[in-house]
Design an enzyme around this catalytic site. Structure first.
Site, short mmCIF file in Angstrom:
data_model
loop_
_atom_site.label_atom_id
_atom_site.label_comp_id
_atom_site.label_asym_id
_atom_site.label_seq_id
_atom_site.Cartn_x
_atom_site.Cartn_y
_atom_site.Cartn_z
N GLY A 45 0.84 -1.19 0.00
CA GLY A 45 0.00 0.00 0.00
C GLY A 45 0.87 1.24 0.00
O GLY A 45 2.01 1.21 0.47
N GLN A 50 3.21 9.93 0.81
CA GLN A 50 4.50 9.22 0.88
C GLN A 50 5.37 9.49 -0.34
O GLN A 50 6.55 9.17 -0.33
CB GLN A 50 4.27 7.72 1.05
CG GLN A 50 3.66 7.37 2.40
CD GLN A 50 3.46 5.88 2.54
OE1 GLN A 50 2.46 5.34 2.09
NE2 GLN A 50 4.43 5.20 3.13
N CYS A 104 5.77 0.02 7.05
CA CYS A 104 5.39 1.22 6.29
C CYS A 104 6.61 1.64 5.49
O CYS A 104 7.72 1.68 6.04
CB CYS A 104 4.98 2.33 7.26
SG CYS A 104 4.56 3.88 6.44
N LEU A 105 6.43 1.97 4.22
CA LEU A 105 7.58 2.35 3.39
C LEU A 105 8.24 3.63 3.89
O LEU A 105 9.40 3.88 3.58
CB LEU A 105 7.15 2.49 1.93
CG LEU A 105 6.71 1.18 1.24
CD1 LEU A 105 6.25 1.45 -0.18
CD2 LEU A 105 7.80 0.13 1.26
N HIS A 146 -4.50 1.63 7.51
CA HIS A 146 -3.15 2.21 7.58
C HIS A 146 -3.01 3.37 6.58
O HIS A 146 -2.52 4.45 6.93
CB HIS A 146 -2.11 1.11 7.28
CG HIS A 146 -0.70 1.60 7.24
ND1 HIS A 146 0.22 1.30 8.23
CD2 HIS A 146 -0.03 2.36 6.33
CE1 HIS A 146 1.38 1.88 7.92
NE2 HIS A 146 1.25 2.52 6.77
N GLU A 147 -3.46 3.15 5.35
CA GLU A 147 -3.31 4.19 4.31
C GLU A 147 -4.22 5.38 4.58
O GLU A 147 -3.85 6.53 4.34
CB GLU A 147 -3.57 3.61 2.92
CG GLU A 147 -2.66 2.46 2.50
CD GLU A 147 -1.18 2.72 2.70
OE1 GLU A 147 -0.76 3.89 2.65
OE2 GLU A 147 -0.44 1.75 2.95
N HIS A 150 -2.59 7.69 6.89
CA HIS A 150 -1.63 8.58 6.22
C HIS A 150 -2.30 9.86 5.75
O HIS A 150 -1.75 10.95 5.87
CB HIS A 150 -1.01 7.88 5.00
CG HIS A 150 0.20 7.06 5.31
ND1 HIS A 150 1.37 7.60 5.79
CD2 HIS A 150 0.44 5.73 5.18
CE1 HIS A 150 2.27 6.64 5.95
NE2 HIS A 150 1.72 5.49 5.60
NI NI Z 1 2.53 3.57 5.59
#
Ligand code: NI
Length: 184
Positions: A45, A50, A104-105, A146-147, A150
């Site tokens: 995701g 991000q 998470c990236l 999660h997204e 963000h």
């Molecule tokens: Ni993330």
């Protein structure tokens, strides 16, 4: 084209994303670049913030093997991947929660257990500009939550236990330092 990932310490990750008013070529191009970036980084995701953008959108692609429940059955057999969520909203959820490891990236090499609703109902706009609803379970439900976090400027570090945050203190500090240094 793959874009650079904004890591923890970059102020854009704390911004509240802005509603997409029209699903135009810019939005479609951004979705394409977000997918390229997510695949290059082997994530499931990715939210617009991000990659340094403030559009209220994220992309998700859960591989079939990641969609298996404890009983070995697919959790979301009717859902076709990948998915683009524009202006997403969670409109319902079951009471049961699941604690599971999350990465998470924007937090490379950091993982923490996070409690999420096991099932959610979400509304969003797709890449054709059409309103959609989705009922998601398991990892897909977790990814959506999660997204969506963000897009509201909420990060993995805010969702982990205090104990875990303290344990990761050194790593998190180093990450912020590296991020600030790269930003100049
Ligand atoms: Ni993330």
């Amino acid at each position: 084209m793959s874009l650079p990932i904004c890591t923890y310490g970059n102020p854009i990750l704390r911004q509240k994303a802005i509603e997409v008013m029209s699903v135009n070529d810019d939005v479609r191009a951004l979705a394409k670049e977000m997918f390229a970036t997510m695949y290059a980084e082997q994530g499931v995701g990715l939210a617009a913030e991000q990659v340094g953008r403030t559009e209220r959108m994220f992309v998700v692609d859960i591989p079939a093997e990641g969609d298996m429940g404890e009983d070995g059955q697919r959790e979301n057999p009717g859902v076709e991947m990948p998915l683009v969520f524009i202006n997403p909203k969670i409109v319902g959820h079951t009471d049961d929660v699941q604690v599971g490891p999350e990465g998470c990236l924007s937090f490379p090499e950091i993982f923490a257990n996070v409690e999420r609703w096991y099932e959610v109902d979400a509304e969003y706009i797709d890449l054709d500009g059409l309103p959609r609803t989705i009922h998601a379970k398991g990892l897909l439900s977790r990814a959506i939550q999660h997204e969506l976090d963000h897009l509201d400027g909420i990060l993995l570090v805010d969702r982990m236990s205090h104990v875990k945050k303290v344990a990761l203190g050194g790593k998190l500090k180093r990450l912020v330092k590296e991020t600030k240094k790269a930003l100049g």
